[in-house]
Each structure stands twice: as C-alpha cells, then as structure tokens.
Design a protein around this motif. Sequence first.
Motif, PDB file in Angstrom:
ATOM      1  N   ILE A 249       5.303  63.725  68.098  1.00 37.03           N
ATOM      2  CA  ILE A 249       5.046  64.773  69.105  1.00 37.03           C
ATOM      3  C   ILE A 249       3.563  64.958  69.360  1.00 37.03           C
ATOM      4  O   ILE A 249       3.172  65.884  70.094  1.00 37.03           O
ATOM      5  CB  ILE A 249       5.694  66.111  68.674  1.00 37.03           C
ATOM      6  CG1 ILE A 249       5.077  66.641  67.373  1.00 37.03           C
ATOM      7  CG2 ILE A 249       7.195  65.971  68.527  1.00 37.03           C
ATOM      8  CD1 ILE A 249       5.585  68.019  66.949  1.00 37.03           C
ATOM      9  N   GLY A 250       2.717  64.093  68.772  1.00 37.26           N
ATOM     10  CA  GLY A 250       1.309  64.101  69.141  1.00 37.26           C
ATOM     11  C   GLY A 250       0.337  64.516  68.063  1.00 37.26           C
ATOM     12  O   GLY A 250      -0.879  64.547  68.301  1.00 37.26           O
ATOM     13  N   ILE A 251       0.776  64.825  66.861  1.00 36.23           N
ATOM     14  CA  ILE A 251      -0.159  65.180  65.780  1.00 36.23           C
ATOM     15  C   ILE A 251      -0.531  63.871  65.077  1.00 36.23           C
ATOM     16  O   ILE A 251       0.182  63.395  64.187  1.00 36.23           O
ATOM     17  CB  ILE A 251       0.472  66.188  64.794  1.00 36.23           C
ATOM     18  CG1 ILE A 251       0.972  67.422  65.545  1.00 36.23           C
ATOM     19  CG2 ILE A 251      -0.529  66.595  63.720  1.00 36.23           C
ATOM     20  CD1 ILE A 251       1.737  68.410  64.682  1.00 36.23           C
ATOM     21  N   ARG A 252      -1.664  63.291  65.451  1.00 36.31           N
ATOM     22  CA  ARG A 252      -2.008  61.960  64.988  1.00 36.31           C
ATOM     23  C   ARG A 252      -2.718  61.981  63.638  1.00 36.31           C
ATOM     24  O   ARG A 252      -2.656  61.005  62.885  1.00 36.31           O
ATOM     25  CB  ARG A 252      -2.901  61.252  66.016  1.00 36.31           C
ATOM     26  CG  ARG A 252      -2.386  61.228  67.424  1.00 36.31           C
ATOM     27  CD  ARG A 252      -0.950  60.756  67.548  1.00 36.31           C
ATOM     28  NE  ARG A 252      -0.751  59.431  66.939  1.00 36.31           N
ATOM     29  CZ  ARG A 252       0.444  58.864  66.771  1.00 36.31           C
ATOM     30  NH1 ARG A 252       1.549  59.522  67.133  1.00 36.31           N
ATOM     31  NH2 ARG A 252       0.541  57.680  66.236  1.00 36.31           N
ATOM     32  N   MET A 253      -3.448  63.043  63.346  1.00 35.70           N
ATOM     33  CA  MET A 253      -4.265  63.085  62.138  1.00 35.70           C
ATOM     34  C   MET A 253      -3.502  63.720  60.976  1.00 35.70           C
ATOM     35  O   MET A 253      -2.620  64.565  61.173  1.00 35.70           O
ATOM     36  CB  MET A 253      -5.564  63.861  62.394  1.00 35.70           C
ATOM     37  CG  MET A 253      -6.374  63.355  63.574  1.00 35.70           C
ATOM     38  SD  MET A 253      -6.964  61.651  63.341  1.00 35.70           S
ATOM     39  CE  MET A 253      -8.157  61.890  62.019  1.00 35.70           C
ATOM     40  N   HIS A 254      -3.899  63.315  59.762  1.00 35.24           N
ATOM     41  CA  HIS A 254      -3.349  63.938  58.560  1.00 35.24           C
ATOM     42  C   HIS A 254      -4.178  65.161  58.180  1.00 35.24           C
ATOM     43  O   HIS A 254      -5.337  65.306  58.576  1.00 35.24           O
ATOM     44  CB  HIS A 254      -3.342  62.933  57.408  1.00 35.24           C
ATOM     45  CG  HIS A 254      -2.292  61.876  57.561  1.00 35.24           C
ATOM     46  ND1 HIS A 254      -2.575  60.528  57.483  1.00 35.24           N
ATOM     47  CD2 HIS A 254      -0.959  61.956  57.798  1.00 35.24           C
ATOM     48  CE1 HIS A 254      -1.469  59.820  57.658  1.00 35.24           C
ATOM     49  NE2 HIS A 254      -0.468  60.670  57.852  1.00 35.24           N
ATOM     50  N   MET A 255      -3.568  66.013  57.378  1.00 37.11           N
ATOM     51  CA  MET A 255      -4.234  67.207  56.869  1.00 37.11           C
ATOM     52  C   MET A 255      -4.307  67.144  55.348  1.00 37.11           C
ATOM     53  O   MET A 255      -3.666  66.294  54.715  1.00 37.11           O
ATOM     54  CB  MET A 255      -3.475  68.468  57.301  1.00 37.11           C
ATOM     55  CG  MET A 255      -3.412  68.683  58.793  1.00 37.11           C
ATOM     56  SD  MET A 255      -2.473  70.166  59.221  1.00 37.11           S
ATOM     57  CE  MET A 255      -2.498  70.077  61.004  1.00 37.11           C
ATOM     58  N   THR A 256      -5.106  68.033  54.755  1.00 36.02           N
ATOM     59  CA  THR A 256      -5.210  68.119  53.310  1.00 36.02           C
ATOM     60  C   THR A 256      -4.916  69.551  52.860  1.00 36.02           C
ATOM     61  O   THR A 256      -4.640  70.428  53.691  1.00 36.02           O
ATOM     62  CB  THR A 256      -6.591  67.657  52.824  1.00 36.02           C
ATOM     63  OG1 THR A 256      -6.575  67.556  51.395  1.00 36.02           O
ATOM     64  CG2 THR A 256      -7.674  68.619  53.261  1.00 36.02           C
ATOM     65  N   CYS A 257      -5.015  69.795  51.567  1.00 35.15           N
ATOM     66  CA  CYS A 257      -4.643  71.090  50.987  1.00 35.15           C
ATOM     67  C   CYS A 257      -5.584  72.199  51.477  1.00 35.15           C
ATOM     68  O   CYS A 257      -6.812  72.062  51.391  1.00 35.15           O
ATOM     69  CB  CYS A 257      -4.683  70.992  49.473  1.00 35.15           C
ATOM     70  SG  CYS A 257      -4.319  72.552  48.621  1.00 35.15           S
ATOM     71  N   PRO A 258      -5.047  73.320  51.959  1.00 35.01           N
ATOM     72  CA  PRO A 258      -5.908  74.413  52.442  1.00 35.01           C
ATOM     73  C   PRO A 258      -6.446  75.308  51.333  1.00 35.01           C
ATOM     74  O   PRO A 258      -7.350  76.114  51.585  1.00 35.01           O
ATOM     75  CB  PRO A 258      -4.969  75.215  53.344  1.00 35.01           C
ATOM     76  CG  PRO A 258      -3.614  74.973  52.783  1.00 35.01           C
ATOM     77  CD  PRO A 258      -3.622  73.574  52.248  1.00 35.01           C
ATOM     78  N   GLY A 259      -5.962  75.185  50.103  1.00 29.47           N
ATOM     79  CA  GLY A 259      -6.460  76.041  49.028  1.00 29.47           C
ATOM     80  C   GLY A 259      -5.531  76.019  47.826  1.00 29.47           C
ATOM     81  O   GLY A 259      -4.327  75.723  47.938  1.00 29.47           O
ATOM     82  N   GLN A 260      -6.114  76.308  46.672  1.00 28.22           N
ATOM     83  CA  GLN A 260      -5.370  76.279  45.418  1.00 28.22           C
ATOM     84  C   GLN A 260      -4.144  77.202  45.482  1.00 28.22           C
ATOM     85  O   GLN A 260      -4.253  78.375  45.815  1.00 28.22           O
ATOM     86  CB  GLN A 260      -6.282  76.709  44.261  1.00 28.22           C
ATOM     87  CG  GLN A 260      -5.661  76.601  42.882  1.00 28.22           C
ATOM     88  CD  GLN A 260      -5.549  75.149  42.429  1.00 28.22           C
ATOM     89  OE1 GLN A 260      -6.313  74.295  42.884  1.00 28.22           O
ATOM     90  NE2 GLN A 260      -4.606  74.885  41.553  1.00 28.22           N
ATOM     91  N   GLY A 261      -2.990  76.633  45.152  1.00 31.37           N
ATOM     92  CA  GLY A 261      -1.754  77.412  45.078  1.00 31.37           C
ATOM     93  C   GLY A 261      -1.072  77.658  46.402  1.00 31.37           C
ATOM     94  O   GLY A 261       0.004  78.266  46.438  1.00 31.37           O
TER      95      GLY A 261
END
Length: 297
Positions: A249-261
């Motif tokens: 649906i168009g989300i081409r990039m990966h993401m990483t963890c936004p914060g501990q827990g």
Amino acid sequence: MGKRAAAPTSRGRSQNRRRARGGRGRSRRSPIGRLVLPTLALVTLALGGGAALAHYNAGTGPADAAAAAPTDEPTTAIPTTPAPTKPAPTRSSVAPKPKASPKPEKPKVPASGAGTFAGATSSGDPVGTGGTLRRYRVQVEDGIDLSASEAAAEIERILAHPRGWAAHGRGRFQLVTENADFVIRIATPTTADRLCLAAGLNTRGELNCETTQGVVVNLKRWLLGSPTFTGTPAEYRHLIINHEVGHEIGIRMHMTCPGQGKLAPVMMQQIKGLKGCRSNAYPYDEDGSYIEGPVVP
C-alpha cells in the motif's frame, strides 16, 4: 302309761350329725385319687415354671418388667466409650506431581518443493473502510501439506482484523480467483529464496519478501513463527501479512523501535531483533493509534 321311746345311741347321733351337716364329713378316697392329685400338682408346677422361664428369657422377667414400667423420674443416658477401631490404611498425603503435558510437535517444514503453485478457488467480498481497492489471489506451492483455500480464508481474516490496515482507511482488500492486483504466495524456503532473489532480495531461507509480482511468504515462518516474537505462529502470521501488505500500500521504508518497552511497529523487521521493544503483529494499537517508529535510513 305308755312306754317311753328309747334314747338314741351315740352311734346314731354321730350319723345324724353327719347327715345334718350336708355330707361335709370326711369321705373316703380311692387309691387312684391319691395318685392322680399329686401328679397333677407336679405337672402344673412344671408348666408354670417353664412359662416363667420363657417369660424371663423373653426379657420380661421381674427386672425387665421394672425397667419397662413407666416412671416419672427422668432418665439419663449413660455414655459409652466406643471400642477402638483400627484406622483405615491411607495413602501418602503428598499428592503426586502432575505429569507435564507433552509439548506439541513442531510441524515439519520441507526445504524445497515442486516450484509450481495451486491457487485458492474461493473469493470474498471487499473489506475495509476506505482507500484504493486492491484485489489479491492466494497460491500455495504444490506438494506441501497446506490447503490453498484454508490459507486464503486465514489471510482474508487477517486483512479484516479491527487493528489492521483495512479497518483504518488505509485500503480495501478483496480475495479473488482472477484479475488480481497482486498475489500472495506461500512457498518452501528454497522456492521463496529463488522468487525473492529475482527481485534482488537475499532471504537466506528464513525471511519473507515483497516483489513487483506480490508477496512471498516463507513456509517456515508461516508454520513456526519467529524466535523473536512473543506469541503463537498463528499470531505471527498477522505480522507477516501486515508487514508485506504494508509495502503493497506504499510504505516502502522500514521502521525501528520507538523506545524501550514500547510496541514494535509492524513495519519493523522484528525477526532481526526487537531493540528493547515488545513484539507486535498489528499496525494499530487497541485504542486505534498508529504504531510507528523512526525510519531506518
């Protein structure tokens, strides 16, 4: 002068006296009478004694009769001490430890298959609240123990989940048997590597990928889940489909963890490590918030 009557003799007087008494004088008894009377007396005594003995044995002798007679005095039960009894043999009071339930055997994943695919023959209605309609087909590699129709039904439920893309206006999806916009293929590790490598992606027999033709799902991940994911393989399938369809649906990039827990974004490659986040299979939180993190450059 006439003659005077002679005076009665003494014998005559006694006989007359006996007659005047009405025969109450002593009568003579025969020898038989003298024998019968004593015998009757003995029989009567014997019968009377036996009846008394029987009366006593029946519990109504003098003592019992006195006990059975009503009285105005209150009676008090005399407590009796029961005879000691042997305790019944008992087993050990320590409960035996329950046997651990045997762990279900992991399904066997064939390393390779025929390289050809069979498509699901079922179709469904569009699901979603808005966005572009995307039609998809589901195919399963030939020769593996997995039904294409069952896999298609499960993917249809995943895309219609309340925390999925379709429920939040990011697209509508429909299962079809032809004229599809993209295809979701479930393949053995060897076949998945070949299809992904054609798009320039090295999946090393472990990973899934998204290509110009559609989504390739590694059978190993579909059946076993991921060692980094806290949940069942069935829940991990949500992460597979949501992550790869996210690319569609168009989300081409990966993401990483936004914060501990915090919950890991669905667009994070969670199989490579959580980096302090908690594993998560859905694009949205339970309150409808989109779960995202820093974009991986």
